[in-house]
Each structure stands twice: as C-alpha cells, then as structure tokens.
Design an enzyme around this catalytic site. Structure first.
Site, PDB file in Angstrom:
ATOM      1  N   ASP A   1     -30.901 -17.595  32.264  1.00 25.72           N
ATOM      2  CA  ASP A   1     -30.662 -16.561  31.247  1.00 25.72           C
ATOM      3  C   ASP A   1     -30.843 -17.109  29.836  1.00 25.72           C
ATOM      4  OD1 ASP A   1     -30.409 -14.201  32.556  1.00 25.72           O
ATOM      5  OD2 ASP A   1     -28.220 -14.278  32.740  1.00 25.72           O
TER       6      ASP A   1
ATOM      7  N   ARG B   1     -21.047 -20.511  37.031  1.00 23.35           N
ATOM      8  CA  ARG B   1     -21.933 -19.674  37.857  1.00 23.35           C
ATOM      9  C   ARG B   1     -22.425 -20.497  39.039  1.00 23.35           C
ATOM     10  NH1 ARG B   1     -28.113 -18.832  37.658  1.00 23.35           N
ATOM     11  NH2 ARG B   1     -28.300 -16.995  38.969  1.00 23.35           N
TER      12      ARG B   1
ATOM     13  N   ILE C   1     -10.601   8.673   1.584  1.00 22.39           N
ATOM     14  CA  ILE C   1     -10.556   7.557   0.623  1.00 22.39           C
ATOM     15  C   ILE C   1     -10.428   6.245   1.391  1.00 22.39           C
ATOM     16  CG2 ILE C   1      -9.041   6.428  -1.095  1.00 22.39           C
ATOM     17  CD1 ILE C   1     -10.511   8.678  -2.382  1.00 22.39           C
TER      18      ILE C   1
ATOM     19  N   LEU D   1      -8.152  -3.495  11.267  1.00 23.20           N
ATOM     20  CA  LEU D   1      -8.344  -2.073  11.568  1.00 23.20           C
ATOM     21  C   LEU D   1      -9.054  -1.868  12.905  1.00 23.20           C
ATOM     22  CD1 LEU D   1      -9.195  -1.013   7.934  1.00 23.20           C
ATOM     23  CD2 LEU D   1      -7.247  -0.175   9.265  1.00 23.20           C
TER      24      LEU D   1
ATOM     25  N   GLY E   1      -3.149  -4.288  11.598  1.00 28.24           N
ATOM     26  CA  GLY E   1      -3.613  -4.758  10.293  1.00 28.24           C
ATOM     27  C   GLY E   1      -5.125  -4.892  10.364  1.00 28.24           C
TER      28      GLY E   1
ATOM     29  N   HIS F   1       0.843  -1.200   0.000  1.00 30.23           N
ATOM     30  CA  HIS F   1       0.000   0.000   0.000  1.00 30.23           C
ATOM     31  C   HIS F   1       0.881   1.254   0.000  1.00 30.23           C
ATOM     32  CE1 HIS F   1      -3.585  -2.385   1.212  1.00 30.23           C
ATOM     33  NE2 HIS F   1      -2.634  -3.165   1.696  1.00 30.23           N
TER      34      HIS F   1
ATOM     35  N   HIS G   1     -19.891 -18.017  33.864  1.00 31.93           N
ATOM     36  CA  HIS G   1     -21.159 -18.470  33.278  1.00 31.93           C
ATOM     37  C   HIS G   1     -20.846 -19.316  32.052  1.00 31.93           C
ATOM     38  CE1 HIS G   1     -22.144 -15.362  36.063  1.00 31.93           C
ATOM     39  NE2 HIS G   1     -23.436 -15.498  35.900  1.00 31.93           N
TER      40      HIS G   1
ATOM     41  N   GLU H   1     -16.592  -5.157  25.653  1.00 33.60           N
ATOM     42  CA  GLU H   1     -15.720  -6.339  25.729  1.00 33.60           C
ATOM     43  C   GLU H   1     -14.568  -6.270  24.733  1.00 33.60           C
ATOM     44  OE1 GLU H   1     -19.019  -6.486  25.187  1.00 33.60           O
ATOM     45  OE2 GLU H   1     -19.846  -7.286  27.038  1.00 33.60           O
TER      46      GLU H   1
ATOM     47  N   HIS I   1     -27.210 -16.650  26.350  1.00 34.38           N
ATOM     48  CA  HIS I   1     -26.114 -16.462  27.296  1.00 34.38           C
ATOM     49  C   HIS I   1     -25.342 -17.757  27.577  1.00 34.38           C
ATOM     50  CE1 HIS I   1     -27.804 -12.578  27.716  1.00 34.38           C
ATOM     51  NE2 HIS I   1     -27.123 -12.252  28.805  1.00 34.38           N
TER      52      HIS I   1
ATOM     53  N   HIS J   1      -4.154   2.802  -3.229  1.00 31.92           N
ATOM     54  CA  HIS J   1      -4.310   2.135  -1.941  1.00 31.92           C
ATOM     55  C   HIS J   1      -3.620   0.777  -1.853  1.00 31.92           C
ATOM     56  CE1 HIS J   1      -6.113   0.878   1.835  1.00 31.92           C
ATOM     57  NE2 HIS J   1      -6.167  -0.293   1.247  1.00 31.92           N
TER      58      HIS J   1
ATOM     59  N   ASP K   1      -9.345   6.211   8.085  1.00 34.29           N
ATOM     60  CA  ASP K   1     -10.814   6.165   8.051  1.00 34.29           C
ATOM     61  C   ASP K   1     -11.312   4.796   8.504  1.00 34.29           C
ATOM     62  OD1 ASP K   1     -11.367   8.779   6.764  1.00 34.29           O
ATOM     63  OD2 ASP K   1     -10.320   7.894   5.066  1.00 34.29           O
TER      64      ASP K   1
HETATM   65  C1  LIG Z   1     -10.974  -5.290  10.316  1.00 34.83           C
HETATM   66  C2  LIG Z   1     -10.485  -5.054   8.925  1.00 34.83           C
HETATM   67  N1  LIG Z   1     -11.357  -5.071   7.916  1.00 34.83           N
HETATM   68  C3  LIG Z   1     -10.932  -4.907   6.632  1.00 34.83           C
HETATM   69  C4  LIG Z   1      -9.610  -4.744   6.364  1.00 34.83           C
HETATM   70  C5  LIG Z   1      -9.129  -4.630   4.933  1.00 34.83           C
HETATM   71  N2  LIG Z   1      -8.714  -3.238   4.671  1.00 34.83           N
HETATM   72  C6  LIG Z   1      -7.439  -2.872   4.694  1.00 34.83           C
HETATM   73  S1  LIG Z   1      -7.256  -1.218   4.518  1.00 34.83           S
HETATM   74  C7  LIG Z   1      -8.922  -0.991   4.389  1.00 34.83           C
HETATM   75  C8  LIG Z   1      -9.554   0.365   4.262  1.00 34.83           C
HETATM   76  C9  LIG Z   1      -8.688   1.364   3.700  1.00 34.83           C
HETATM   77  O1  LIG Z   1      -9.201   2.642   3.907  1.00 34.83           O
HETATM   78  P1  LIG Z   1      -8.556   3.589   4.992  1.00 34.83           P
HETATM   79  O2  LIG Z   1      -8.647   2.968   6.309  1.00 34.83           O
HETATM   80  O3  LIG Z   1      -9.173   4.916   4.814  1.00 34.83           O
HETATM   81  O4  LIG Z   1      -7.025   3.627   4.594  1.00 34.83           O
HETATM   82  P2  LIG Z   1      -6.370   4.429   3.373  1.00 34.83           P
HETATM   83  O5  LIG Z   1      -7.126   4.030   2.144  1.00 34.83           O
HETATM   84  O6  LIG Z   1      -6.519   5.851   3.689  1.00 34.83           O
HETATM   85  O7  LIG Z   1      -4.969   3.957   3.354  1.00 34.83           O
HETATM   86  C10 LIG Z   1      -9.586  -2.201   4.469  1.00 34.83           C
HETATM   87  C11 LIG Z   1     -11.065  -2.343   4.353  1.00 34.83           C
HETATM   88  C12 LIG Z   1      -8.729  -4.727   7.455  1.00 34.83           C
HETATM   89  N3  LIG Z   1      -7.418  -4.564   7.282  1.00 34.83           N
HETATM   90  N4  LIG Z   1      -9.184  -4.851   8.719  1.00 34.83           N
END
Ligand SMILES: Cc1ncc(C[n+]2csc(CCOP(=O)(O)OP(=O)(O)O)c2C)c(N)n1
Length: 685
Positions: A489, A540, A209, A141, A139, A50, A481, A431, A493, A281, A177
């Site tokens: 529950d 529990r 983006i 996100l 990685g 990237h 539990h 959590e 649960h 990207h 983002d």
């Molecule tokens: C939990 C998760 N879902 C999906 C991805 C796959 N993925 C990698 S980057 C990205 C989105 C990229 O957009 P942004 O976060 O805005 O990064 P930029 O394009 O600005 O580098 C995704 C969906 C991931 N790495 N983690």
C-alpha cells in the site's frame, strides 16, 4: 412526564389566560437574565472569557433546564439523567451559571466569582473531571457534538439491553456555528442520522457570528437542509421566544429521528452597543456596556447577586426531576437481585476481573500449546473471540476496515437502528467521528468502546484521542498495519512517526505486542486501564510466536521485560517492540555466533515502561555497555532507554510501495543490520 406537562401547560396558557401568560413570560425573562448577568459579571471579573454566547442562549437554556430536562443536583451522576453537552465550550459561563442557579451544591457563587482561576470549579472551558454536572470536556469545537452522538448510542444500546425502566433519557447539545463548520460535525451527524438516534436533540445557536465577524465571511450552508439530508428532523425557531423553544423541544422529544432546532439568537443579547457583533465574543464587555445591559434587561441587582425570588424559581426548577430519580431508584430496588447486580456492575465500570483473567489465561494456554506464526491483528481477533462473550461491556467497531482490523469476532451482532442491542458498530469511513463518539460512550458509562482503523489514520483520530487522555476515559483503539510491514500500500499508508506521536500524548498507552501471547496480555492491560485510553498497534504481516512457555503473570505489565537472556554476561542489550522483537532475537543469535553475548528486551509498551519506578527500569535496561533499539518507526522516544549514545535501527524517511520483506531489507531493518550496529558500537565491525 411532568416536565413536559409543564411545557404544554405553559404553551396552552398563552391562549387561555393572557395575564398568566404575561407573568410567566416576565418570570422567564428574569430567570434568563440571571444567566446573562452572571456571565457578564464573571467574565468582567476574570478579565477574559466569552460573555456573548451565554447571553444569547440564555432563553434556550432557561427553557431546557427549568422545564424539560431531568437531573438531580444532589446526584449529578445519576445514571438515568438527561445529558447536556455544551459543545461550544467557550461559552462555559452558561453552564456554570445554570449549575449554580439550579442548586448544584458545589457550584457556589464563590466558584462563579473565581471563574477561570487556578483550582476553581469554573475553568476556562468545561472539564467534566473538575466540575460535577459537566458531562464532557469541550472547547475544541465539534468534539462535544460527536461525544453526544456516542452518548446517544450508549443510551440506545443500554436501553435495549436493560429495558426502558432503567435506561430512558435524552441527550441535548448546544452547538454553535463553529461546531457545525468543523468537519467532525459532518461525521457525527451522518452517523446519528443513519442510526436514527431519536433521543439526540441539538440546539443550534444560530447567531450568524463567529470570531472574525459575520458568518457570511466564511459560510453559507443551510444547516436545516444539511441536517435533513443526513436523516434528521430539523426546524428553525426564534431562540428568544420561550414558547417556541418549548414547543420545538416537545416535538423533538417525540420524533423518530434525531432533531436539530436551529435557534435564531442575538449574540450578547441585551448589550447596548455590542449585541449582535463579534465584540461580545471573546472579551469582557467593559463597565459601561455592562451598566447599559443591566438597564436594558431591567436587572437592578449588583454584580454576582441574584434576587431571592429569581433564585428561588431556579432552585425549585432544580428539584423538578427529583421524583423521577426516586421512582427510578425504586424500580432499580425492585429488580431481581441478579439483574440489579448486572446493571450496577456495568454502570460501575468495574470489569469482572476474574472473568478477564480467566479468559486471558485460557488464551495463553492455547497459544503456548500450539504456537502460531500469525499477524498480531489475527491474534487480536482470537483474543476478542474469547473476551467479547466474557465481558459484556465491550462494544466494538471499525471505520470501514472490519476485515483488515479483525475487530469483529464471530457471532458479534451489528448495532443498527433495527437492533440497538448489537455490539459491533460499522462507523463508516469516519475515524474522527468514531473516536469522539467512543469518548461519549465511555463518558456515558456502561460501555467499554473499542474500534479499528489503520495506525496511519490515528492522525484522523488525534484530537479525540487527546481528549480521551485528558478526560481519563477508557477507550481502546485497535490500529493495525502498524509499519512498513504492511507492504504494497506504500508510504501513504505506512506509519513512520505515529508511534512516537501517540506516545507523546500524556496518559495514553501505546501497546505494540510482538506475538499472540503478548497480544492477549496487552488487551488485558488495556481493559484494566480504567482511567486512560489505549492504542493497540498491530501487524498486518505474520510474526513468529516468541513466547512459548506459559507465564501466569502478565509480563507486559511493566511495559518492557527480558524476553531472552544473554548467554553469559551481557555485552549487548537489544530492545524492540512488535514485529521487530523477532528481528532482535535473530540478531542475538548472529551476535552469539560472533562470540558476543546479547540479551533481548521486548518493549510492548514504552509509556508503561517509562512510568515504572527508577530501580525497576534500571534493572530491565540492564548494564550491558552497548544498547541497540529496533523499531520500524522514528527514533524519537527511544533515547529514554538507549541514551544518546545508543544505536537505533529504524526509519528516518517515509516508506515505499513493495512487498514487505523487500522494504525491511531496503530500509535496513534486519537482524544483520542490528548485529552490525551492536558490533560497530563495540568497535568490532
Ligand atoms: C477546533 C477549534 N478551532 C478554533 C477554536 C477557537 N474558537 C473558539 S470559539 C470560535 C468560533 C466562535 O464562533 P461560534 O462558534 O459561532 O461561537 P459564538 O461566536 O456564536 O459564540 C473559535 C474559532 C476552537 N475553540 N476550536
């Protein structure tokens, strides 16, 4: 402190001397372009990766690393360094380029050239256990941001305990983002705002983006307002203006709240046709685009070459904070021996094993002297009553189930914005954020985090648990539990598949003790497991105490052991965990009444058992011709002990809402059914 003074001087010079300011800007551009060029070249060579994000945030990273942050390339683990978390881990080349430019000795240009290759220090996403200078593995996100909250909690806690002369650093996050769209980010920022973690600073790469295209396809949140609503100081700046970046950072460092700096940037900055688009990207730019970018950026050096003067400016910046490091060492050396030893022991992660062993032995003596039929969650609280005072590293908590999880021993003070030295965290109903913050605390060092929720909600923690296991971090999750035994529950649960699902995670140990003695032993093993996370699955409902003799040795250490021998040569081996060990014990008696000799093997930790040498495993499994396992969960995993021919008594559907005794009867998890299963296998039913 000097790095900030440099920031101020740079800002002041903008008005004082225009030509000096111009040359500073030019120097900044060259330094930032070095990141851009290395990112383009490495991704091109790897044919994947990237480039867009590192090119977009190069200005932010240049200001942050060359003017603001304190660290020492020659000692990447210096405890009082500032932490940097690249939450947007897909932009890993940003971090690798910066580490190389700053002069981290092992991050050579050859490693940059081997980006994403097997055995390199430059894997696809940053891995803290591979690359010195990388603080956490990112990685997925959102995780990094939540880890950073844990790091900031750890900093605040240790600073309150040991003083600012030893612990006084910031945690910086670069988030995209995607990080902010993930649900975990809400849990993380709400917790950070509530705890007023003012040394946490998030730089948001506000480039509009993501992979599918413009963010407007999927999101219209005003992030500044969102963070403000969570109790943060938040601002918007031009992420390509070094002075604006420096000023915003300076302000954030003196804020009484955590800070968000939303930095408007252009993804793929400098690329002639692809800048500002998702095309930068997730793939190499291509030779023509790179050539065009080099021209636009005024970067004339060949691939992987950084001009000597630019490299030298970076390397000088890399040494900026070395004096801080030295001063810190001097302060440490000047401490009274006892305080210094306490601090060093905490940071080493080495628990005082004598204190731990003594506490566990004391507990076992007490339990054996006056056996108790109590829930294992209640036993766990008794264990914590003894361990928390003995082991200062333990910082506990619960995701709003404190009274149910029994994770708060008597007298444990609450960690709050008014008292960071407290040791119990009310995480709220969060959590996922809790589990990820715990990873951050463990990564920071000086803390063994433990927490509580219901076992069924391990699903809500799973992404962070998986990363804890990958990163080999000691975090301990008390999950109570633990079966249909929770009763009324109902099936929402009642965990059914969770034990199996957790056991499937490599390097995670799932403990399911059967009584108070096993509970104490499992806690000891979890604390001693310095390189892996643990889950303690606890009942529990009350269970009878089965271990009534004092064993000095930790019998749970092999994961399984014979808790009751057969009377005579065993015709049947019964295997069980947790609350079902008592059921197996009764089944053993019923079989004896039918003239069948059965032994019972308690399996408090299937993962640990399967990791034992084959010989030991075989001796514990034994050679009785009939094997029956009983666990109030799904069969998956148990065939490793009982084989495909063994009988399994457990769950194959979801549970139901009713008093628990009725549920065990309804689902056939009873001593009678276990005995029947054994007899059926013997052809005696
Ligand atoms: C939990 C998760 N879902 C999906 C991805 C796959 N993925 C990698 S980057 C990205 C989105 C990229 O957009 P942004 O976060 O805005 O990064 P930029 O394009 O600005 O580098 C995704 C969906 C991931 N790495 N983690």
């Amino acid at each position: 402190m000097p790095p900030l003074a440099a920031v101020s001087a740079a800002a002041a010079s903008t008005t004082a001397d225009p030509s000096a300011s111009q040359s500073q800007r030019a120097q900044h551009q060259h330094m930032a372009n070095a990141i851009r060029a290395l990112a383009m070249d490495a991704v091109e060579q790897a044919k994947c990766g990237h480039p867009g994000m590192p090119m977009g945030v190069a200005d932010i990273a240049t200001v942050l690393f060359t003017r603001v942050m304190k660290f020492d390339p020659n000692d990447p683990a210096w405890p009082d360094r500032d932490r940097f978390v690249l939450s947007a881990g897909h932009g890993s080349m940003l971090l690798y380029a910066v580490l190389y430019l700053l002069g981290y000795p092992r991050m050579t240009i050859d490693e940059i050239k081997r980006f994403r290759q097997f055995g390199s220090l430059t894997p696809g996403h940053p891995e803290n256990f591979v690359t010195p200078g990388v603080e956490t593995t990112t990685g997925p996100l959102g995780q990094g941001l939540a880890n950073a909250v844990g790091m900031a909690i750890a900093e605040a806690h240790l600073s309150a305990e040991f003083g600012r002369e030893l612990v006084d650093h910031h945690t910086y996050v670069l988030a995209s983002d995607g990080d902010l769209m993930e649900g975990i980010s809400q849990e993380a920022i709400a917790l950070a705002g509530h705890l007023k973690l003012n040394k946490l600073i998030v730089l948001f790469d506000d480039n509009g983006i993501s992979i599918d295209g413009p963010l407007s396809l999927a999101d219209s949140v005003d992030q500044v307002k969102r963070f403000e609503a969570a109790g943060w100081a938040a601002t918007r700046i031009d992420g390509h203006d070094p002075d604006a970046i420096a000023r915003a950072l300076e302000k954030a460092r003196t804020s009484s709240k955590p800070s968000l700096i939303a930095c408007r940037t252009t993804i793929g900055f400098g690329a002639p046709t692809k800048a500002g688009s998702e095309k930068t990207h997730g793939s190499p730019l291509g030779a023509d685009e790179i050539k065009g970018a080099r021209e636009r950026l005024g970067w004339t050096s060949p691939a992987f070459e950084v001009p000597a003067d630019v490299l030298s400016s970076w390397r000088t910046a890399g040494q900026r904070a070395v004096t801080h490091h030295q001063a810190w060492r001097a302060r440490l050396d000047a401490l009274p021996a006892e305080k210094r030893a306490a601090f060093e022991q905490r940071l080493s992660g080495k628990v005082a094993s004598d204190k731990l062993a003594a506490a566990v032995r004391g507990l076992k003596e007490t339990f054996v002297k006056a056996p108790k039929d109590i829930a294992t969650r209640v036993a766990s609280e008794l264990v914590l009553d003894a361990l928390v005072p003995a082991i200062p590293d333990l910082v506990g908590g619960s995701a709003d189930l404190t009274g149910s999880n029994n994770t708060k021993p008597k007298g444990m003070a609450i960690l709050s914005s008014a008292n960071y030295s407290g040791r119990f965290i009310h995480y709220g109903v969060r959590e996922h954020g809790m589990a990820a913050a715990m990873n951050g605390m463990a990564l920071h060092g000086g803390i063994i985090p433990y927490s509580g929720t219901f076992l069924v909600f391990s699903d809500y923690c799973r992404p962070a648990l998986r990363l804890a296991a990958l990163m080999e971090q000691r975090v301990i999750h008390v999950m109570t539990h633990d079966s249909i035994g929770l009763g009324e529950d109902g099936p929402t649960h009642q965990p059914v598949e969770h034990l199996a699902a957790l056991r499937a995670i490599p390097n995670l140990n799932v403990y399911r003790p059967c009584d108070p003695v096993e509970t104490a032993e499992c806690w000891q093993l979890a604390i001693e497991s310095s390189h892996r996370p643990s889950v303690l699955a606890l009942t529990r409902q009350n269970v009878p105490q089965l271990r009534k003799e004092l064993d000095v040795a930790n019998r749970c250490a092999t994961g399984a052991y014979e808790i009751a021998p057969a009377e005579g040569k065993a015709a049947v081996s019964l295997f069980a965990s947790g609350s079902e060990v008592a059921i197996a014990m009764t089944a053993r008696r019923l079989l004896a009444e039918r003239g069948v000799a059965a032994r019972v093997v308690s399996v408090p930790c299937l993962d640990l058992f399967l990791a034992q040498a084959a010989e030991l495993r075989h001796s514990i499994i034994g050679d009785a011709p009939v094997k029956v396992a009983v666990e109030a969960g799904v069969r998956q995993g148990w065939d490793a002990i009982i084989g495909a021919d063994g009988a399994f008594v457990g769950m194959s559907t979801f549970g139901a809402s009713a008093p628990y005794q009725e549920l065990f009867r309804h689902f056939g998890i009873t001593a009678e059914k276990v005995a029947e299963a054994a007899l059926a296998k013997m052809g005696k039913s």
